[in-house]
Enzyme design. Structure first.
Site, PDB file in Angstrom:
ATOM      1  N   GLY A 145       3.609  -6.957  -0.775  1.00  0.00           N
ATOM      2  CA  GLY A 145       4.498  -6.414   0.255  1.00  0.00           C
ATOM      3  C   GLY A 145       4.941  -4.992  -0.026  1.00  0.00           C
ATOM      4  O   GLY A 145       6.068  -4.602   0.293  1.00  0.00           O
ATOM      5  N   ASN A 176     -10.213  -2.877   1.768  1.00  0.00           N
ATOM      6  CA  ASN A 176      -8.940  -3.455   1.391  1.00  0.00           C
ATOM      7  C   ASN A 176      -9.140  -4.972   1.312  1.00  0.00           C
ATOM      8  O   ASN A 176     -10.263  -5.448   1.450  1.00  0.00           O
ATOM      9  CB  ASN A 176      -7.872  -3.094   2.434  1.00  0.00           C
ATOM     10  CG  ASN A 176      -6.485  -2.996   1.793  1.00  0.00           C
ATOM     11  OD1 ASN A 176      -6.135  -3.813   0.949  1.00  0.00           O
ATOM     12  ND2 ASN A 176      -5.717  -2.012   2.183  1.00  0.00           N
ATOM     13  N   THR A 177      -8.091  -5.702   1.097  1.00  0.00           N
ATOM     14  CA  THR A 177      -8.244  -7.143   0.892  1.00  0.00           C
ATOM     15  C   THR A 177      -8.552  -7.898   2.192  1.00  0.00           C
ATOM     16  O   THR A 177      -8.243  -7.440   3.283  1.00  0.00           O
ATOM     17  CB  THR A 177      -6.967  -7.723   0.276  1.00  0.00           C
ATOM     18  OG1 THR A 177      -5.867  -7.360   1.104  1.00  0.00           O
ATOM     19  CG2 THR A 177      -6.749  -7.193  -1.122  1.00  0.00           C
ATOM     20  N   GLY A 223     -14.017  -6.228  -5.948  1.00  0.00           N
ATOM     21  CA  GLY A 223     -14.633  -7.091  -6.942  1.00  0.00           C
ATOM     22  C   GLY A 223     -15.436  -6.409  -8.013  1.00  0.00           C
ATOM     23  O   GLY A 223     -16.205  -7.057  -8.717  1.00  0.00           O
ATOM     24  N   ASN A 265      -3.350   3.981   3.972  1.00  0.00           N
ATOM     25  CA  ASN A 265      -3.514   2.534   3.953  1.00  0.00           C
ATOM     26  C   ASN A 265      -3.201   2.007   5.345  1.00  0.00           C
ATOM     27  O   ASN A 265      -2.033   1.808   5.695  1.00  0.00           O
ATOM     28  CB  ASN A 265      -2.572   1.930   2.902  1.00  0.00           C
ATOM     29  CG  ASN A 265      -2.683   0.426   2.842  1.00  0.00           C
ATOM     30  OD1 ASN A 265      -3.442  -0.190   3.582  1.00  0.00           O
ATOM     31  ND2 ASN A 265      -1.920  -0.176   1.947  1.00  0.00           N
ATOM     32  N   CYS A 298      -3.123  -2.928   5.204  1.00  0.00           N
ATOM     33  CA  CYS A 298      -2.418  -3.869   4.337  1.00  0.00           C
ATOM     34  C   CYS A 298      -2.033  -5.121   5.095  1.00  0.00           C
ATOM     35  O   CYS A 298      -1.315  -5.060   6.088  1.00  0.00           O
ATOM     36  CB  CYS A 298      -1.165  -3.236   3.737  1.00  0.00           C
ATOM     37  SG  CYS A 298      -0.328  -4.356   2.610  1.00  0.00           S
ATOM     38  N   SER A 303      -5.742   1.466  -5.368  1.00  0.00           N
ATOM     39  CA  SER A 303      -4.301   1.489  -5.115  1.00  0.00           C
ATOM     40  C   SER A 303      -3.662   0.108  -5.288  1.00  0.00           C
ATOM     41  O   SER A 303      -4.202  -0.899  -4.833  1.00  0.00           O
ATOM     42  CB  SER A 303      -4.048   1.980  -3.690  1.00  0.00           C
ATOM     43  OG  SER A 303      -2.680   1.916  -3.401  1.00  0.00           O
TER      44      SER A 303
END
Ligand SMILES: Cc1cc2nc3c(=O)[nH]c(=O)nc-3n(C[C@H](O)[C@H](O)[C@H](O)COP(=O)(O)OP(=O)(O)OC[C@H]3O[C@@H](n4cnc5c(N)ncnc54)[C@H](O)[C@@H]3O)c2cc1C
Ligand SMILES: Cc1cc2nc3c(=O)[nH]c(=O)nc-3n(C[C@H](O)[C@H](O)[C@H](O)COP(=O)(O)OP(=O)(O)OC[C@H]3O[C@@H](n4cnc5c(N)ncnc54)[C@H](O)[C@@H]3O)c2cc1C
Ligand SMILES: Cc1cc2nc3c(=O)[nH]c(=O)nc-3n(C[C@H](O)[C@H](O)[C@H](O)COP(=O)(O)O)c2cc1C
Ligand SMILES: Cc1cc2nc3c(=O)[nH]c(=O)nc-3n(C[C@H](O)[C@H](O)[C@H](O)COP(=O)(O)O)c2cc1C
Ligand code: FES
Ligand code: FES
Lengths: 299, 333, 333, 299
Positions: free
Chosen positions: C84, C204-205, C270, C139, C142, C33
């Protein structure tokens, strides 16, 4: 006492690719060329270096791959202050290095590690090498032959296309034996096949002509008494077999071992090889050359 | 716009750092534990006396042979390690390793790791009066040993217990090395400071894994390892940023009256240059440590010292303290 | 030693993946996503129908303009982003974006983000009967918006609340996207599965920061951002490894009797090649997603599909399911 | 409709370094060369590519720097299917790219973005460029002049050593104005100084000889009526000033904007430039060429 290693920015003087996997790279690295002894290695950054960033110190052009790669010193041209490496392009790092072009600058750290040790009175050495593992042996043969020691060479490769470092030995080798797994060059077989015969004949005769003959096309060469020592470098399984045959024959054997190396100078503790007592030796500091009984080569 | 005073390039810059309890470093740059041994190997490349401090390899009560190989695997812009605290044990470290560093005169910080709070206490007690030892770093965040390590690093109460135990037995400055493998590093930082830590250092490695897809098993013999190197830098800078915020309201024990004293943070994680080090300083670190970069380029740690000095000169900064945490103050406009 | 059956290179490999509630993907590879928009841009480079599924950009109830620039900064082997959640809002996504993907026939998974559990519910309800929508990804992780996001992702109870709310209003498979910025991702995974999630996706990050040392402030307009790309791969593989362990004892809701069904994990972080994807699969992922690599090389996601197929052929693997979690089973010798 | 971008492995055909910072690189990239329109750009990987890994797909030789870099198409040699980029070595990525050697292969994605738009009936264009920003203007001038449109060139640089792309304009420019900040080449000053005069004279005269003259050493050149449009590329502050002067003079102005780009093809949403209404335009998809009033250049 081995001289202190240096961090040098070395200009590529020559770059040759052999077949699909091998390359030899020449680097102008004065103090390394002057100090290097056979069996020692360098750690080389695989990306060429860039000039310093304005105001900040640029260390490397790229952080991926991050680590330097260890390569044995293959030959030294003292007059030109050049060192040569014999590389095999296998993984990411060595393949990037294989793209080097003369004129580019690479950061080299070396010479590192303990070299082969030749004891006074030794008259005849047998070099047993496999694949890119012949690199430190070529340097050793050249150096020790120049000191008047007889040197027999026994190199093995996968096939004719991957024979490397063989030509260089003709200038100084007393006898040469070449084997390939598929028989496409030299005799078909493994180095250990020939090694077994060499050790057998050497231990039963005092002065002989090699019974297996020299498969390099130069015809039979005279083989002196027995080998005072074997110096070996190559795949782990070859080293182990060589060490066992040497032990059985009562011939001292030194092996140059390989291990993943984070630093090459003793601070990361990654390059460990077990000793018989269960403790660990550091390949980069205690080695890469070990007396074969010092380390557990299967560990 | 920031005003820039035009001063001569040669003007002296005060790079000194006060880590508490009288431990003042000449400059903010140190080696990171476990990446520089006990000094002898690195001394072949650099003059160790030019370091702010030398932090030795993680040391335990008894000798450890460490983990079986492979112990290290390269990752994109990083390395994953599982050394397993190989070390000769505290007695031999004191007898054979520290004297070399002590003779040089570089402040020595000993990184210690125990299986229990009592072991940390025992280690600290043995170090308390050793000549040359300037401070103790408590490694409560090593991901590569079965016991201790990470457990203490992820639990504020356990961590505080370790610190309190050590605090009782030593008058040396106590630095606590924090794990980044937590939801909120600020909670950990506050807990150890309240328990008596003089400074915190962060980050230790991030837990990670590389799998050999041909052999279908993890590359490292122990499966997991700790990630370090440039790859983690943005994560580590953020952790320092968070710890600085969390500690902004926390007094240093014994900080006394007068001006509110911040607890010093030693920042690390992927530093390869002065620029990188300055990221940490601007995020709130009073000092920094260089780890993995030493493997690649053993002179890095001194290049960082000179690069920071040049930066200060170029920007008219007289004292490094002006820069500590400055990225918080300059705001996000 | 593993036995290798010698089969012809052309032998068919079953790459299908069952994500639960009847959602069966033809292969395990999807887009991540927020890294592939709503398909139109990527369709210029690859045939989207060859994907296992297409996961669209994070979508909110109301349109969002997103964060001010700079929104992205490169880091060693990674990128830090703070977009964002710029998106046109759920209604326009349903009206203008999904039809394109639905026409292609690729399973569409809609990634949604809300400020409250009720908002997630509202979003899910609107998607429930939209033609072409095959699943919903929540999600809850985030790092780049003020409210919601991370909060839910770091608190097992809040996360469970979001999931339970959504579970009530949709019969679509519900995938929960977990944040790696926690001490123990296993706890989060279990919490959302117990609350009714059909699958989990991770990671997620990672929260990170880059500071512009010349300007002395964070590069990104919002200060922090989320780190993705090869740099985080070893961390993400480990998180999948941990989640797989945690979920090994957790039944999928409605899994029914008979064989114990594992909750599918969608692994990401990654991935740039089939080799990387296989790391995740061997660590326990049933499917994988490609994110940042798409920026660098838009064809990556399909190269991963064909590379996995080749690997299976080469190793005599008839069904990808044999490989899921295999690195746990092959043991550490 | 603009043609679909391609992912191409392109061989370096030429590599020239100019002064200490600039380089031009030629790449054999057939379909990009055929399709490219002035103002479009490519995303280029900064490391050379390696062959595919055995069994696995090797994407790049290195993941650091990770992202491709955007460069405008500077010139196209259709006959040879070559594109040229004019680069400035500034940060890590462009400096690595600047080490390219002919024969190496680079991965190129393009052509990307919206080109300059020339409306039917436009007879005279003014190109305003600064630094490496002249790159897309050289391509535009060449193309549009070939269509019979008069093209006036106004380029500004820091100093004589950083003048770039200027020679290439002599073949087709109607008039040329060169300025440098220190006066070491052309006239001393900023492009906006000359622009102000050009616009003033153009708006007051119908047919004139440029009052400021041509500073390129070719002597005064005739300037036709007025400019139908200004195409500008360069530093943000120059673009903003140019757009303002154009607006005041009532001349349509298109600017080519720059933003950090994660992908270059519309999926990462990083390259945003605010529109006057507060929403964001994507430089890679909606631009890089914008009508100057479409976007807030200071945002
Ligand atoms: C002391 C010593 C001397 C060596 N001399 C030579 C030589 O003269 N010629 C030659 O071709 N090779 C030599 N090698 C092996 C060479 O270092 C590796 O082939 C090379 O590091 C592989 O890197 P890569 O990037 O191609 O592989 P990658 O798979 O990308 O490497 C990943 C990591 O694994 C390490 N690694 C991979 N294979 C080996 C290996 N066989 N030994 C040690 N580390 C490895 C790399 O250093 C790196 O850290 C030597 C190794 C050692 C330890
Ligand atoms: C559409 C477009 C066309 C361009 N055309 C040209 C050209 O023809 N010639 C030329 O010399 N330069 C051009 N640029 C600028 C060029 O892309 C940057 O100089 C280059 O990306 C800088 O990369 P670096 O690795 O040197 O810098 P680094 O500082 O290492 O880059 C770090 C990151 O910032 C980004 N970045 C840095 N500076 C810029 C910038 N000015 N614009 C956009 N992103 C930036 C990089 O892409 C990268 O993601 C163009 C930019 C865009 C957006
Ligand atoms: C090989 C290796 C060994 C390490 N050993 C220790 C240790 O013994 N004690 C400790 O506190 N940290 C240890 N660390 C962590 C480093 O001190 C440092 O916190 C971490 O590597 C992050 O910094 P870097 O990215 O600069 O390496 C070790 C790191 C590496 C790579
Ligand atoms: C620019 C960007 C935007 C993203 N937007 C979203 C999003 O909207 N919703 C979401 O769940 N994840 C989002 N992510 C996270 C990715 O889906 C993915 O989880 C993460 O990037 C790790 O995978 P990667 O390393 O392959 O990119 C975004 C990532 C990036 C880089
Ligand atoms: S390679 Fe680092 S200790 Fe040997
Ligand atoms: S660069 Fe990715 S959307 Fe424009």
């Amino acid at each position: 006492m081995v001289a202190a290693p240096q961090l040098q920015d070395a200009v590529v003087t020559r770059m040759e690719r052999h077949g699909s996997h091998f390359f030899t790279i020449g680097l102008r690295a004065g103090s390394i060329a002057r100090q290097a002894e056979p069996g020692q290695f360098v750690m080389i950054a695989v990306h060429p270096q860039l000039a310093a960033d304005s105001g900040f110190l640029a260390i490397s052009s790229s952080w991926d791959p991050l680590l330097r790669r260890p390569f044995s010193i293959y030959r030294v041209n003292s007059a030109e202050e050049e060192i040569f490496l014999l590389g095999q392009a296998t993984g990411r790092g060595s393949r990037i290095l294989a793209a080097a072009v003369p004129g580019q600058v690479y950061s080299v750290l070396g010479p590192l590690g303990r070299p082969f040790r030749v004891e006074p009175g030794w008259k005849h050495l047998l070099l047993v090498g496999g694949g890119a593992g012949v690199a430190p042996l070529v340097f050793a043969g050249e150096r020790f032959a120049a000191r008047g020691i007889a040197v027999t060479v026994l190199f093995g490769f996968r096939n004719a296309g991957s024979v490397i470092g063989w030509e260089a030995t003709s200038a100084w080798a007393t006898s040469r034996y070449l084997v390939t797994e598929d028989g496409s060059a030299g005799k078909k077989g493994l180095v250990t096949d020939v090694l077994r015969r060499l050790l057998a004949s050497a231990s039963t005769t005092t002065t002989s002509t090699s019974s297996s003959g020299c498969d390099c096309g130069h015809g039979p060469a005279p083989t002196p008494a027995r080998f005072d020592a074997i110096l070996a470098c190559g795949p782990a399984v070859m080293l182990k077999a060589t060490a066992e045959l040497a032990r059985a024959a009562g011939v001292p054997c030194q092996v140059s071992a390989e291990r993943t190396m984070g630093c090459g100078f003793g601070v990361c503790l990654s390059c460990v090889l077990p000793r018989p007592d269960g403790s660990y030796a550091l390949v980069c500091q205690d080695g890469p050359v070990f007396a074969s009984e010092e380390v557990d080569l299967s560990g | 716009m920031r005003r820039r005073r035009s001063i001569s390039l040669a003007s002296p810059v005060d790079l000194s750092v006060d880590l508490g309890r009288g431990l003042i470093l000449a400059n903010p740059v140190m080696t990171a534990s476990g990446t520089c041994g006990y000094g002898e190997e690195l001394a072949r490349f650099i003059d160790l006396r030019q370091l702010g401090a030398f932090v030795v390899k993680g040391t335990t009560l008894h000798p450890r042979v460490g983990n079986p190989p492979p112990r290290l695997v390269e990752t994109p812009a990083g390395v994953l390690n599982s050394i397993g605290l190989q070390n000769p044990g505290i007695d031999r470290v004191i007898a054979e390793k520290i004297p070399f560093l002590a003779r040089l005169g570089v402040p020595v910080i000993v990184n210690i790791a125990g299986d229990t709070p009592a072991e940390y206490g025992e280690l600290a007690a043995r170090l308390d009066k050793v000549s040359g030892v300037a401070g103790i770093e408590l490694n409560i965040s090593c991901p590569n040993v079965e016991k201790g390590g990470m457990l203490f690093g992820a639990d504020p109460q356990l961590a505080a217990e370790v610190v309190a135990t050590v605090r009782q037995v030593t008058r040396l400055p106590v630095i606590v090395k924090l794990s980044p493998n937590v939801t909120d590093i600020g909670i950990m930082a506050r807990a150890v400071v309240q328990a008596g830590a003089d400074a915190v250092s962060l980050v230790n490695t991030y837990t990670g894994m590389v799998i050999d897809v041909e052999r279908r098993r993890p590359v490292l013999a122990r499966g997991v390892g700790g990630l370090s190197g440039p790859a983690i830098r943005p994560l580590a800078v953020y952790q320092v940023w968070q710890a600085y915020r969390a500690l902004s309201d926390t007094d240093r024990e014994g900080g006394g009256g007068g001006e509110r004293s911040k607890v010093p943070i030693i920042g690390m994680g992927g530093i390869t240059s002065a620029r990188d080090a300055l990221e940490f300083i601007l995020a709130g670190a009073s000092a920094v440590a260089v780890g993995t970069a030493t493997f690649v380029r053993p002179v890095t740690v001194l290049e960082v010292v000179s690069g920071i000095r040049e930066y200060c000169q170029r920007h008219g900064i007289r004292s490094l303290r002006q820069l500590v945490g400055a990225a918080h103050r300059e705001g996000l406009a």
